[in-house]
Design a protein around this motif. Sequence first.
Motif, short mmCIF file in Angstrom:
data_model
loop_
_atom_site.label_atom_id
_atom_site.label_comp_id
_atom_site.label_asym_id
_atom_site.label_seq_id
_atom_site.Cartn_x
_atom_site.Cartn_y
_atom_site.Cartn_z
N LEU A 30 -36.73 -20.90 56.81
CA LEU A 30 -36.92 -19.88 55.80
C LEU A 30 -37.32 -20.57 54.49
O LEU A 30 -37.19 -21.79 54.35
CB LEU A 30 -35.64 -19.07 55.62
N ARG B 172 -28.02 -12.27 55.05
CA ARG B 172 -29.29 -11.78 54.48
C ARG B 172 -30.51 -12.30 55.23
O ARG B 172 -31.64 -11.91 54.96
CB ARG B 172 -29.40 -12.23 53.02
N ALA B 173 -30.30 -13.22 56.19
CA ALA B 173 -31.42 -13.84 56.90
C ALA B 173 -32.11 -12.84 57.82
O ALA B 173 -31.46 -11.99 58.43
CB ALA B 173 -30.92 -15.03 57.72
N PRO B 174 -33.44 -12.93 57.94
CA PRO B 174 -34.16 -12.05 58.86
C PRO B 174 -33.90 -12.45 60.31
O PRO B 174 -33.50 -13.57 60.60
CB PRO B 174 -35.63 -12.29 58.49
N LYS B 175 -34.13 -11.52 61.23
CA LYS B 175 -34.00 -11.81 62.64
C LYS B 175 -35.16 -12.69 63.09
O LYS B 175 -36.28 -12.54 62.63
CB LYS B 175 -33.99 -10.52 63.47
#
Length: 359
Positions: A302, A329-332
């Motif tokens: 990221l 908060r990290a995207p999949k």
Amino acid sequence: MSEKKETVLDVKNLHVNFKTYAGTVKAIRDVSFTLEKGETLAIVGESGSGKSVTTKTLMGLNAKNSEIPAGEILFKGRDLLKIDDDEWFDIRGDEISMIFQDPMTSLDPTMKIGKQIAEVITTHDYDGEVSKSEAMDKALELMKAVGIPNAEEHIDDYPHQWSGGMRQRSVIAIALAGKPEILIADEPTTALDVTIQAQILEQLKSLQNEIESSIIFITHDLGVVAGIADKVAVMYAGKIVEYGSVDEIFFNPQHPYTWGLLNSMPTTETESGSLQAIPGTPPDLLNPPKGDAFAARNKFALQIDREKQPPMFKVSDTHYAATWLLDERAPKVDVPKPILNRWKRFEEISKQNSIKAGN
């Protein structure tokens, strides 16, 4: 409820640097772990990740150009970073012992192997109760214990007369002669063929149970870890990036670097052509990256990975991983299929364990 085991070693926030003509190499960067009585901790990672430097620091064997700006290594109430040479003499080989990578360079080529094993016994016999003949008898017992065939006939051999596998067994015998509380094995089977490797690992585990020692096992091969370790610490660029039980690391890995290591290791379920090497090379530790050291090789990286080092996120009470992917908060991300299969297998293992425990 399982009884809590005694902690025999507690490493806290360890940093190790090496002064070179090019600058300061930050070889170990804030490493922490514990070792409990009777357990085996495997430290895994690529060459240059800091595995051997960590263990040499535990033995007080780092080169003269090394410095330790921060950290503690607590063993039986003492910080090993603060003891003198006389105290180290009492500890090395007796309370903490080490099996080195290359037995040919570890053994004295001018001394008979039986005598080299006996020398450890007499050196650490502070009461002077063991005679030289008794020490030789104990050396013979150790040679038999580590699986050296026809030990009586070979006790007076020199190292060059033995095969690599037999030399490795003799080095293990030397390391065990003082019945250490902690045994450090630094890639002890790297140069051996698979059959001999399996025999030595099985022998090591059996002897560990006999003397009730704890083992720190260093390797770059996750395949070796499965049959011997209780806990696993995955190292990269001088840091531990994932830490957990052997089942958690193998079947519930959370760090992309651990994914890469597992995807490069064949198993009985590996599909043809599915093995993948980790692209790129480890970073230069003269100038470590500002953010996550694995970011440049990580296709799941990221933006924050290039700006800030991730903290250790808690996966379970025994499992931690330093990856921003675990931040809420990290995207999949599209996790590789082999890792998804491992996660599924981990769910099955957890259910089975829960049923056995009566939950």
